[in-house]
Design an enzyme around this catalytic site. Structure first.
Site, PDB file in Angstrom:
ATOM      1  CE  LYS A 145      -6.338  -1.396   3.227  1.00  0.00           C
ATOM      2  NZ  LYS A 145      -5.576   0.121   3.942  1.00  0.00           N
TER       3      LYS A 145
HETATM    4  C1  LIG Z   1      -4.371   0.406   2.413  1.00  0.00           C
HETATM    5  C2  LIG Z   1      -3.939   1.974   3.008  1.00  0.00           C
HETATM    6  C3  LIG Z   1      -4.018   2.834   1.732  1.00  0.00           C
HETATM    7  C4  LIG Z   1      -3.365   1.927   0.075  1.00  0.00           C
HETATM    8  O1  LIG Z   1      -5.015   1.632   0.192  1.00  0.00           O
HETATM    9  P1  LIG Z   1      -4.045   0.077  -1.407  1.00  0.00           P
HETATM   10  O2  LIG Z   1      -6.185   0.100  -2.335  1.00  0.00           O
HETATM   11  O3  LIG Z   1      -3.438  -0.765  -0.877  1.00  0.00           O
HETATM   12  O4  LIG Z   1      -3.595   0.852  -2.937  1.00  0.00           O
HETATM   13  C5  LIG Z   1      -3.156   3.784   1.563  1.00  0.00           C
HETATM   14  N1  LIG Z   1      -3.190   4.753   3.059  1.00  0.00           N
HETATM   15  C6  LIG Z   1      -3.893   4.298   4.042  1.00  0.00           C
HETATM   16  C7  LIG Z   1      -4.182   4.962   5.828  1.00  0.00           C
HETATM   17  C8  LIG Z   1      -4.539   2.296   3.820  1.00  0.00           C
HETATM   18  O5  LIG Z   1      -4.420   1.743   5.046  1.00  0.00           O
END
Ligand SMILES: *Cc1c(COP(=O)(O)O)cnc(C)c1O
Length: 381
Positions: free
Chosen positions: A189
Site C-alpha cells: 500500500k
Molecule cells: C491489502 C488489502 C487487504 C488486506 O490488508 P492487510 O493489511 O494485508 O491485511 C484487504 N482488502 C483489500 C482490498 C486490500 O487491498
C-alpha cells in the site's frame, strides 16, 4: 549494464523514518506507547475523522469492524467478487455468509446499482446486515449512493479502503464515509508500517468497542484495568507507528505523483488500447492509484506476458482475486463474468511514486513487444 529491475511497487522509507524507528527501539517503550497515540491523532487529523484506531493489519481492521458491529452467524454481508480475499474471509471468520457481487469492468468496483440488485434479489435464510464496498486499487466508490442504499435497507457500511488511503469521494476521504472504514498499511500500500491497519469511525461508542477488542477487552477505569469482554491482541507496535508517522507528511505528495504516473501510463498505453490488445483502468479525479492494472484482451495468455516482461527485468502480476473462483468460497459461489475476466486477464504493472516517465516508457515498450510477439505467434499458427 542492464537497467535496474522495475518492481511492482517499492516501500518508501527514508533515513528519517529509519532513525525514528531506531529511536523507539532505544526508548524501551515498544507497544501502545506515545508513538501509537501520536500516529492515531495525526491520522484523525489527516483523514478528517473523529477516531483512528490502529491495529496489526488491514485484515485485523476488517475483522474487528464486523465483530464490533455484532455481525455473526445468521447474518449475510455483501462483498465484491473482485478484491483481495481477506474482504470475504473476515465475513466467514465471524460466522456470517459473504454474498458476492460482480464488479464494474471499467473501475473494478461493485457499483451501487449492482449492490442494489443484490439486496433486492437476496432470498437466503440469513439476514442482510452490512455492505462492504471496496475502493479497488484506490478507485473511489460512490459512497453517497452506497450510504443512501444502506440507509434504505437498514444496513451497516464497512468500507474496505484497505488499498485506498487518500482516495477522495467528493470532499471526503475513502474510509471516512461508512459506519466504519478499514485501511491497510501493508508494504504493497502507499503508506506502510510493514504490517498495520487503521479503523476509522466518527462513532464514539463503536470506537471504544474497537479499542477494547484490539487490546484483550481492556477498559481503563479509575479503579485500574478492567477486562470488560473477551478481546484479541491486534495492537500495532510503536516501531511501526513511528515508521508510519515519518511517511504521513509525504503522503499527499506521493498520491499526486501517482496520479501523474497513471496519466503517463494512459498516454503510453493508448496505442495498445487502440489496437484492442488491452484496456487501461478507468480514471477518476479522486483515484489514489495504489495499483495500476490493465486488462489484457481475451485470448492473450497472461502468463506469457508476465514472463516476457520478467525477461526485461520488469515485474508484473495479477491484480486481485475473483473470490468465487477460490475453493474457500465454493459454498457461496455465484456467476461473476466480469470478476472472472479481471482475475484471468488483469495485469498489474510497476507503479509507485518513486517511478516516473522513463520507467513508464520502458514498461510500455516491453509490453508492446510482449503483445506484438503474442499477436505474431498467433498469426503464425
Ligand atoms: C491489502 C488489502 C487487504 C488486506 O490488508 P492487510 O493489511 O494485508 O491485511 C484487504 N482488502 C483489500 C482490498 C486490500 O487491498
Amino acid at each position: 549494464m542492464s537497467a535496474p529491475m522495475l518492481r511492482l511497487s517499492l516501500p518508501h522509507i527514508d533515513g528519517t523514518a529509519i532513525a525514528a524507528v531506531a529511536e523507539v527501539l532505544r526508548s524501551g517503550q515498544l507497544v501502545q506507547g506515545a508513538q501509537v497515540a501520536a500516529f492515531e491523532a495525526e491520522l484523525q487529523q489527516w483523514l478528517g475523522a473523529r477516531h483512528a484506531v490502529l491495529v496489526s493489519s488491514g485484515t485485523a481492521a476488517l475483522h474487528l469492524a464486523l465483530l464490533a458491529l455484532g455481525i455473526g452467524p445468521g447474518d449475510a454481508v455483501l462483498v465484491p467478487d473482485f478484491t483481495f480475499p481477506a474482504t470475504g474471509n473476515v465475513v466467514k471468520l465471524v460466522g456470517a455468509r459473504p454474498v458476492l457481487v460482480d464488479v464494474d469492468a471499467a473501475n473494478y468496483c461493485a457499483t451501487p446499482a449492482a449492490l442494489q440488485r443484490a439486496i433486492e434479489g437476496w432470498r437466503g435464510p440469513e439476514r442482510l446486515r452490512a455492505l462492504m464496498p471496496v475502493h479497488e486499487f484506490g478507485h473511489p466508490v460512490d459512497m453517497a449512493a452506497v450510504n443512501a442504499l444502506a440507509a434504505r435497507h437498514g444496513l451497516a457500511v464497512v468500507e474496505d479502503a484497505a488499498c485506498a488511503i487518500g482516495a477522495r469521494c467528493g470532499d471526503r476521504l475513502a474510509g471516512t464515509l461508512g459506519t466504519v472504514g478499514c485501511i491497510s498499511l501493508h508494504p504493497r500500500k502507499t503508506l506502510t508500517t510493514g504490517e498495520g491497519g487503521v479503523l476509522v469511525t466518527d462513532d464514539d461508542v463503536l470506537a471504544q468497542r474497537l479499542r477494547r477488542l484490539r487490546n484483550h477487552g481492556i477498559e481503563r477505569t479509575a479503579a485500574g484495568l478492567v477486562f470488560h469482554e473477551a478481546g484479541y491482541n491486534l495492537r500495532l507496535t510503536d516501531m511501526q507507528a513511528a515508521l508510519g508517522r515519518a511517511q504521513l507528511p509525504h503522503l499527499d505528495g506521493w498520491i499526486s505523483a501517482r496520479r501523474a504516473l497513471a496519466a503517463r501510463y494512459a498516454v503510453v498505453l493508448a496505442p495498445l488500447a487502440a489496437c484492442g490488445l488491452l484496456t487501461p483502468p478507468a480514471d477518476h479525479a479522486g483515484h489514489s492509484w495504489q495499483t495500476y492494472m490493465v486488462v489484457l484482451a481475451g485470448g492473450i495468455e497472461r502468463g506469457g506476458v508476465i514472463r516476457a516482461l520478467a525477461a526485461q527485468d520488469i515485474e508484473a502480476n495479477l491484480g486481485a482475486q475473483c473470490l468465487s473462483a477460490q475453493p474457500s468460497f465454493a459454498d457461496v459461489a455465484v456467476r461473476s463474468p466480469v470478476a472472472q475476466r479481471l482475475y484471468a486477464q488483469g495485469l498489474a504493472l510497476p507503479f509507485c511514486e518513486q517511478y516516473g516517465a522513463p520507467e513508464v516508457e520502458r514498461v510500455g515498450l516491453a509490453l508492446a513487444a510482449a503483445l506484438g510477439l503474442h499477436v505474431g505467434a498467433a498469426h503464425a499458427r
